[in-house]
Design an enzyme around this catalytic site. Structure first.
Site, PDB file in Angstrom:
ATOM      1  N   GLU A 278      24.623 -37.826  -9.973  1.00 17.27           N
ATOM      2  CA  GLU A 278      23.401 -36.971 -10.252  1.00 17.27           C
ATOM      3  C   GLU A 278      23.649 -35.868 -11.238  1.00 17.27           C
ATOM      4  O   GLU A 278      24.602 -35.291 -11.390  1.00 17.27           O
ATOM      5  CB  GLU A 278      23.250 -35.835  -8.848  1.00 17.27           C
ATOM      6  CG  GLU A 278      23.151 -36.458  -7.641  1.00 17.27           C
ATOM      7  CD  GLU A 278      21.728 -37.382  -7.565  1.00 17.27           C
ATOM      8  OE1 GLU A 278      20.939 -36.990  -8.395  1.00 17.27           O
ATOM      9  OE2 GLU A 278      21.480 -37.977  -6.506  1.00 17.27           O
TER      10      GLU A 278
ATOM     11  N   CYS B  10      19.497 -27.952 -11.276  1.00 12.16           N
ATOM     12  CA  CYS B  10      19.188 -29.542 -12.063  1.00 12.16           C
ATOM     13  C   CYS B  10      17.883 -29.855 -11.842  1.00 12.16           C
ATOM     14  O   CYS B  10      17.307 -30.560 -12.625  1.00 12.16           O
ATOM     15  CB  CYS B  10      20.118 -30.382 -11.380  1.00 12.16           C
ATOM     16  SG  CYS B  10      19.936 -30.217  -9.516  1.00 12.16           S
TER      17      CYS B  10
HETATM   18  P1  NAP Z   1      30.681 -30.429 -15.470  1.00 11.85           P
HETATM   19  O1  NAP Z   1      31.252 -29.796 -16.261  1.00 11.85           O
HETATM   20  O2  NAP Z   1      30.140 -31.782 -15.517  1.00 11.85           O
HETATM   21  O3  NAP Z   1      31.318 -30.507 -13.748  1.00 11.85           O
HETATM   22  C1  NAP Z   1      31.071 -31.140 -12.816  1.00 11.85           C
HETATM   23  C2  NAP Z   1      32.071 -31.342 -11.724  1.00 11.85           C
HETATM   24  O4  NAP Z   1      32.958 -32.251 -12.414  1.00 11.85           O
HETATM   25  C3  NAP Z   1      32.965 -30.087 -11.680  1.00 11.85           C
HETATM   26  O5  NAP Z   1      33.569 -30.029 -10.257  1.00 11.85           O
HETATM   27  C4  NAP Z   1      34.176 -30.470 -12.662  1.00 11.85           C
HETATM   28  O6  NAP Z   1      35.276 -29.590 -12.197  1.00 11.85           O
HETATM   29  C5  NAP Z   1      34.460 -31.648 -12.310  1.00 11.85           C
HETATM   30  N1  NAP Z   1      35.183 -32.362 -13.616  1.00 11.85           N
HETATM   31  C6  NAP Z   1      35.254 -32.086 -14.992  1.00 11.85           C
HETATM   32  N2  NAP Z   1      35.906 -32.864 -15.513  1.00 11.85           N
HETATM   33  C7  NAP Z   1      36.502 -33.973 -14.600  1.00 11.85           C
HETATM   34  C8  NAP Z   1      37.564 -34.858 -14.694  1.00 11.85           C
HETATM   35  N3  NAP Z   1      37.980 -35.510 -15.651  1.00 11.85           N
HETATM   36  N4  NAP Z   1      37.865 -35.454 -13.495  1.00 11.85           N
HETATM   37  C9  NAP Z   1      37.119 -34.935 -12.307  1.00 11.85           C
HETATM   38  N5  NAP Z   1      36.495 -34.034 -12.254  1.00 11.85           N
HETATM   39  C10 NAP Z   1      35.952 -33.345 -13.309  1.00 11.85           C
HETATM   40  O7  NAP Z   1      29.196 -29.855 -14.715  1.00 11.85           O
HETATM   41  P2  NAP Z   1      28.804 -28.175 -14.223  1.00 11.85           P
HETATM   42  O8  NAP Z   1      28.999 -27.456 -15.507  1.00 11.85           O
HETATM   43  O9  NAP Z   1      29.587 -27.776 -13.114  1.00 11.85           O
HETATM   44  O10 NAP Z   1      27.353 -28.476 -13.976  1.00 11.85           O
HETATM   45  C11 NAP Z   1      26.199 -28.361 -14.811  1.00 11.85           C
HETATM   46  C12 NAP Z   1      25.437 -29.773 -15.057  1.00 11.85           C
HETATM   47  O11 NAP Z   1      25.447 -30.251 -13.804  1.00 11.85           O
HETATM   48  C13 NAP Z   1      24.178 -29.468 -15.353  1.00 11.85           C
HETATM   49  O12 NAP Z   1      24.097 -30.467 -16.684  1.00 11.85           O
HETATM   50  C14 NAP Z   1      23.389 -29.821 -14.421  1.00 11.85           C
HETATM   51  O13 NAP Z   1      22.042 -30.622 -15.087  1.00 11.85           O
HETATM   52  C15 NAP Z   1      24.190 -30.826 -13.747  1.00 11.85           C
HETATM   53  N6  NAP Z   1      23.399 -30.792 -12.329  1.00 11.85           N
HETATM   54  C16 NAP Z   1      22.930 -32.017 -11.918  1.00 11.85           C
HETATM   55  C17 NAP Z   1      22.508 -31.818 -10.459  1.00 11.85           C
HETATM   56  C18 NAP Z   1      21.993 -33.090 -10.040  1.00 11.85           C
HETATM   57  O14 NAP Z   1      21.650 -33.112  -8.824  1.00 11.85           O
HETATM   58  N7  NAP Z   1      21.263 -33.931 -10.597  1.00 11.85           N
HETATM   59  C19 NAP Z   1      22.743 -30.852  -9.888  1.00 11.85           C
HETATM   60  C20 NAP Z   1      23.378 -29.829 -10.272  1.00 11.85           C
HETATM   61  C21 NAP Z   1      23.938 -29.584 -11.788  1.00 11.85           C
HETATM   62  P3  NAP Z   1      35.830 -28.223 -13.001  1.00 11.85           P
HETATM   63  O15 NAP Z   1      34.872 -27.257 -12.567  1.00 11.85           O
HETATM   64  O16 NAP Z   1      37.127 -27.987 -12.441  1.00 11.85           O
HETATM   65  O17 NAP Z   1      36.078 -28.386 -14.467  1.00 11.85           O
END
Ligand code: NAP
Length: 523
Positions: free
Chosen positions: A255, A294
């Site tokens: 997602e 999102c």
């Molecule tokens: P993100 O930076 O991609 O992080 C998402 C998750 O992935 C966090 O728990 C992060 O942990 C983890 N992560 C990052 N690098 C990783 C790796 N190499 N290995 C394992 N885990 C890793 O996204 P975000 O800033 O939290 O969220 C914002 C984005 O999410 C927005 O673009 C939004 O559109 C999207 N979103 C989508 C939905 C949906 O349902 N489609 C819902 C909510 C948000 P850390 O925090 O520890 O880095």
């Protein structure tokens, strides 16, 4: 707050060092990731060897009962989650969306599980398939729980709902969960896990939590495990490209980003209830959780003739939004989750402004109630206006994950639908029309680009559940840019965690396996 991982049946002891997490409101430190990395092979083994068997000792219906007990416990202890959510910038309303929304998912799955699932761990799928003329040799599809772990990686914006909406279907299916909250709001998720532990409802190993890095977890996945990721497209692609995901054919649900649209149909001219409902919804989606959803409306399309009226109406509505410390009663919008998130949003707004005008809000000059605009991660609602959406690129491509939306004119319905689909796959679009033929035509043209379509009109305006609110009964996910995932959707969300198997045998043998009365079923 010193945050620890809960793995192998215990909280890891605090270690020195670890990342500091800052308050969105004041910029002061509020928590520290205190536990060192866990041995991920052991964490997975614990889920598979302890959590899985314990879960599968119960039936679907018994697990549904446990979900209900858990939901009731959390409901009675949720105030502390509201309190903590304030540090993340959440107003009371924002926190309720996250906390109560998550508990609501548990209640819905509990109820569906008790009413719609059998008192076993064998789910029938479809009908009997007679395979020979005599009818004595038949086929039947069944589903059983996977014997691995569900690895859930969550975005920062819904630390409670995100954890629970992924947990409930996996738990009901009988698969243990390893959840990894986003670090910047991990203190809310960690407290939720402490409450879940304190409830005593779950068997050992049913839920483990990794705070901070997942280390080498992906190296140890197998085809019995499932990864469900929510976050940015960039991270999703990094994780999805992990060689073990391809080699072991690990199920991967994503997602990710979505540039969702709201479409004011040609019949919904200024003065109609649908026009007013459109304005209300766009303003609401921009400001709830400071637009960090999102599902928020990023692109709002209106007939060219309605552009001036829509701009004015939105300006008037947004002007009433008080921005500031979410603890204050009169504040309607809190800060973004942190200064780095604000920096990212401002960069992306800069990109959008290459093809858009700023129609409302000035990031350099706005009032902040009860907090400092520099040390807290505040922004005002920012309404952009793009005069030429047909030739614009960024506006259909860039998701500024904050209180940002762009208003755009279209010339006719075909063009409007073309523009909506330029999001290249979205979680949701909302349509404002009181014309049945228009609604039916829109579905034919845009449904394949969307996971959910919401039709808002005068008949349902007062009770509709909201453009930005995924319902546990309905699908949450979208094709293409949105990641191609499907979560929730009632029992559909559980199917990721069950293996479908085709059984073949004599009618009597199949009946003895499934417990059905198949006498004469194939004659
Ligand atoms: P993100 O930076 O991609 O992080 C998402 C998750 O992935 C966090 O728990 C992060 O942990 C983890 N992560 C990052 N690098 C990783 C790796 N190499 N290995 C394992 N885990 C890793 O996204 P975000 O800033 O939290 O969220 C914002 C984005 O999410 C927005 O673009 C939004 O559109 C999207 N979103 C989508 C939905 C949906 O349902 N489609 C819902 C909510 C948000 P850390 O925090 O520890 O880095």
């Amino acid at each position: 707050m010193e945050l620890s991982s809960h793995v192998l049946g215990r909280w890891l002891s605090p270690a020195s060092g670890g990342a500091e997490i800052h308050s969105a409101v004041t910029g002061e430190p509020v928590a520290r990731v205190a536990s060192g990395p866990a041995a991920m092979a052991d964490v997975l083994a614990y889920a598979r060897k302890v959590g899985g068997p314990a879960l599968r000792k119960a039936t679907f219906r018994e697990r549904a009962e446990q979900l209900k007990k858990l939901a009731e416990y959390l409901n009675a202890h949720k105030e502390q989650l509201y309190e903590l959510s304030r540090h993340a910038g959440a107003t009371k309303m924002d926190a309720m969306l996250d906390v109560d929304g998550g508990i609501g998912v548990l209640f819905v799955y509990a109820s569906k599980g008790r009413r719609e699932l059998p008192a076993s761990n064998l789910l029938l799928d479809g009908d009997i398939e007679p395979l020979t003329k005599s009818g004595n040799f038949i086929g039947r599809h069944v589903r059983t729980p996977l014997q691995g772990a569900a690895v859930h990686i969550n975005a920062f914006n819904f630390p409670c709902w995100g954890l629970l909406e992924k947990f409930a279907p996996a738990f009901l299916a009988g698969v243990p969960v390893i959840t990894k909250p986003a670090t910047v709001t991990a203190y809310v998720a960690e407290r939720l896990v402490r409450l879940i532990e304190a409830s005593g409802v779950l068997p050992a190993g049913a839920l483990q939590t990794v705070i901070g890095s997942t280390g080498d977890l992906f190296d140890h996945l197998t085809g019995q495990d499932v990864v469900s990721f929510t976050g940015s497209a960039e991270t999703a692609q990094i994780l999805q490209r992990h060689p073990v995901i391809a080699r072991e054919a690990v199920r991967f649900i994503a997602e990710r980003d979505s540039v969702n649209a709201a479409l004011l149909a040609p019949d919904a001219v200024p003065g109609t209830p649908e026009f007013d409902l459109f304005v209300k919804e766009v303003a609401r989606e921009m400001t709830v959780k400071a637009g960090q959803k999102c599902t928020a409306i990023r692109r709002a399309f209106v007939p060219r003739g309605a552009l001036a009226a829509a701009t004015e109406a939105l300006r008037a509505r947004l002007a009433k939004v008080a921005v500031g410390d979410p603890a204050l009663e009169n504040v309607r919008m809190g800060p973004l989750v942190g200064l780095s998130q604000r920096g990212q949003v401002l960069d992306l707004v800069g990109k959008l402004r290459q093809e858009c005008e700023l129609a409302f809000g000035d990031p350099q000059a706005f009032e902040v109630l009860g907090a400092n605009a520099q040390t807290g991660a505040f922004l005002p609602p920012l309404l952009l206006s793009c005069a030429s959406p047909m030739s614009a690129k960024y506006v259909h491509d860039v998701e500024a994950f904050g209180p940002v939306s762009t208003l755009m004119p279209y010339d006719d319905l075909d063009q409007a639908m073309d523009l909506v689909n330029r999001g290249q796959g979205s979680l949701v679009a909302s349509v404002y029309t009181y014309d049945g033929a228009t609604a039916a035509r829109i579905v034919q043209d845009i449904a394949s680009f969307h996971g959910r379509l919401l039709f808002i009109d005068r008949d349902c305006g007062a009770e509709q559940t909201g453009h930005g609110s995924p319902m546990p009964h309905l699908l949450h996910g979208g094709p293409g840019r949105a990641g191609g995932g499907e979560e929730l959707g009632g029992l559909r969300g559980m199917m990721h965690y069950l293996q479908r198997t085709a059984l073949q045998g004599s009618t009597a043998r199949i009946a003895s396996i499934t417990g059905e009365n198949l006498v004469g079923a194939t004659s």
